[in-house]
Enzyme design. Structure first.
Site, short mmCIF file in Angstrom:
data_model
loop_
_atom_site.label_atom_id
_atom_site.label_comp_id
_atom_site.label_asym_id
_atom_site.label_seq_id
_atom_site.Cartn_x
_atom_site.Cartn_y
_atom_site.Cartn_z
N LYS A 84 0.85 -1.19 0.00
CA LYS A 84 0.00 0.00 0.00
C LYS A 84 0.89 1.24 0.00
CE LYS A 84 -4.05 1.81 2.50
NZ LYS A 84 -4.99 1.81 1.37
N ASN A 117 -13.86 3.09 -4.77
CA ASN A 117 -13.30 3.35 -3.45
C ASN A 117 -12.91 4.82 -3.33
OD1 ASN A 117 -10.10 3.79 -3.17
ND2 ASN A 117 -10.52 2.60 -5.02
N ASN A 157 3.46 6.42 -7.20
CA ASN A 157 2.02 6.60 -7.34
C ASN A 157 1.72 7.99 -7.89
OD1 ASN A 157 -0.74 6.90 -7.04
ND2 ASN A 157 -0.83 5.79 -5.11
N PHE A 158 1.59 8.05 -9.21
CA PHE A 158 1.20 9.29 -9.90
C PHE A 158 -0.28 9.22 -10.31
CE2 PHE A 158 5.81 9.43 -11.54
CZ PHE A 158 6.21 10.24 -10.50
N SER A 159 -1.07 8.42 -9.62
CA SER A 159 -2.36 8.07 -10.21
C SER A 159 -3.53 7.98 -9.26
CB SER A 159 -2.21 6.71 -10.92
OG SER A 159 -1.59 5.76 -10.06
N CYS A 160 -3.34 8.09 -7.96
CA CYS A 160 -4.48 8.05 -7.04
C CYS A 160 -5.43 9.19 -7.41
CB CYS A 160 -4.00 8.18 -5.60
SG CYS A 160 -5.33 7.99 -4.39
N LYS A 184 3.26 4.42 -11.82
CA LYS A 184 1.88 3.97 -11.97
C LYS A 184 1.03 5.11 -12.51
CE LYS A 184 -1.79 1.48 -9.54
NZ LYS A 184 -2.18 0.84 -8.25
N ASN A 218 -4.42 2.76 -13.01
CA ASN A 218 -5.06 2.94 -11.72
C ASN A 218 -6.55 3.13 -11.97
OD1 ASN A 218 -5.63 3.53 -8.96
ND2 ASN A 218 -3.63 4.52 -8.72
N THR A 219 -7.29 3.44 -10.94
CA THR A 219 -8.74 3.50 -11.05
C THR A 219 -9.23 4.72 -11.84
OG1 THR A 219 -8.73 4.56 -8.88
CG2 THR A 219 -9.18 2.20 -8.95
#
Length: 366
Positions: free
Chosen positions: A44, A76, A135-138, A176, A203-204
């Site tokens: 995570k 989410n 994480n470039f994508s949340c 990501k 990602n989402t």
């Protein structure tokens, strides 16, 4: 059969990884996945200051089939890890001590400040993890701090931040990518220019799962209100497959792809691999079906390789990419095969003479 694959110099026991999220929320659940047979895990996402991360309840929403009730979409509004960085560092060390042959990838995210990204990189790298995933994508929550997709939607920021990490990293760096962009190749290529050797996608997708018609409140509802969140599960797979194929056809050959998006069984995973993914990640699928789904994933991959005569996992990566073309080329191929009549069957009178569902069926390949 040997299901291992070497990606960016890392030997994965098999190509199936836990995707960053609840399935990799601490050392205990990651260890359970390794014991079950997963080839690796992306933990995570972590940052330097966990105190700034506050999750809400409820934070999930399901989209169900109107006929079967099966979950076909999942939203989410969960944030990155709210556990202290010191706890994570100790757990990373322990995981690598207990499972030295299993691959552990650290997902990291920080604010737009070079010193913070590099401090986090150095701290995590010292624990012995095998690679980084940036994480470039949340798509929600952390964007308010100019993090996550707020960076990934801007190629210049993506390149700059990747460069900060690559400057001090001695292990492979993956980026990501967010699907909430017109052309996923642009920020992905920017990450490669910055030093990334792998791209994780997707990602989402930013979404609203629905509205409660009794209360008139959009879901998931927290004290009567909500925010758009990240959409996943099997409904997003066609979009993810399209973006993965675009990346596979547009990235330099040395850049690996880790495919993500709606994978729930070996059939789904094989589609991603045939379109260019060297590894695949599962997050929502594991949340809905549990870590034991790895048994079917491995068995399905092995059977496919035997049936199709593939000697190694690497042999099937990207095997279907050669069949992508242009619409103009499709027309020429169709005419060359003397199927002109079928190709011209979309004239107005043809549609008028038959029921639209019947005509649609005639023009559908599966």
């Amino acid at each position: 059969m040997d299901l291992s694959i070497v990606v960016n110099g890392i030997t994965f026991p098999n190509p199936f990884l836990l995707g960053s999220g609840p399935p990799g929320t601490n050392a205990r659940v990651i260890a359970k996945s390794y014991d079950a047979g997963w080839g690796g895990a992306v933990a995570k996402t972590i940052s330097l200051e966990s105190a700034k991360v506050v999750n809400v309840v409820p934070r999930y929403g399901k989209l169900r089939s109107k006929t079967s009730g099966e979950v076909i979409g999942f939203e989410n509004i969960e944030l990155i890890s709210d556990r202290p960085i010191d706890v994570w560092l100790e757990e990373f060390r322990q995981i690598k001590k207990d499972y030295p042959k299993h691959i552990l990838i650290a997902s990291i995210m920080e604010e737009f400040e070079k010193s913070r990204w590099q401090e986090l990189t150095r701290m995590v790298q010292d624990t012995g993890v095998d690679a980084f995933e940036l994480n470039f994508s949340c798509p929600h929550g952390m964007t308010e701090r100019k993090m996550g997709s707020e960076m990934g939607e801007h190629p210049d920021l993506t390149e700059e931040v990747t460069g900060w990490v690559a400057e001090v990293s001695n292990i492979p760096v993956w980026a990501k990518m967010t699907p909430n962009i017109t052309n996923i190749k642009e920020p992905s290529l920017a990450a490669v220019r910055g030093g990334a050797v792998g791209i994780s996608a997707i990602n989402t997708i930013l979404s609203v799962i629905g509205v409660d018609l009794n209360t008139l409140r959009p879901m998931p509802t927290v004290e009567g209100h909500t925010v758009p969140g990240g959409y996943s599960s099997q409904a997003v797979r066609p979009i993810a497959l399209r973006m993965v194929s675009q990346l596979a056809l547009g990235l330099p050959p040395h850049v690996s792809i880790s495919g993500i998006g709606g994978i729930e069984d070996s059939h789904d995973a094989l589609e991603f691999m045939l379109l260019g993914s060297s590894t695949v990640q599962l997050c929502t699928g594991v949340m809905l079906h549990g870590v034991k789904m790895i048994d079917e994933l491995k068995a399905g991959l092995e059977k496919f390789m035997v049936d199709k005569g593939f000697d190694s996992v690497q042999d099937l990566v990207g095997k279907s990419l050669t069949y992508f073309s242009t619409h103009m080329d499709l027309v020429q191929k169709m005419k060359a095969a003397k199927r002109t009549k079928a190709g011209e069957a979309s004239r107005d009178n043809e549609w008028a003479q038959k029921d639209i569902t019947e005509k649609t069926a005639e023009l559908t390949s599966n």
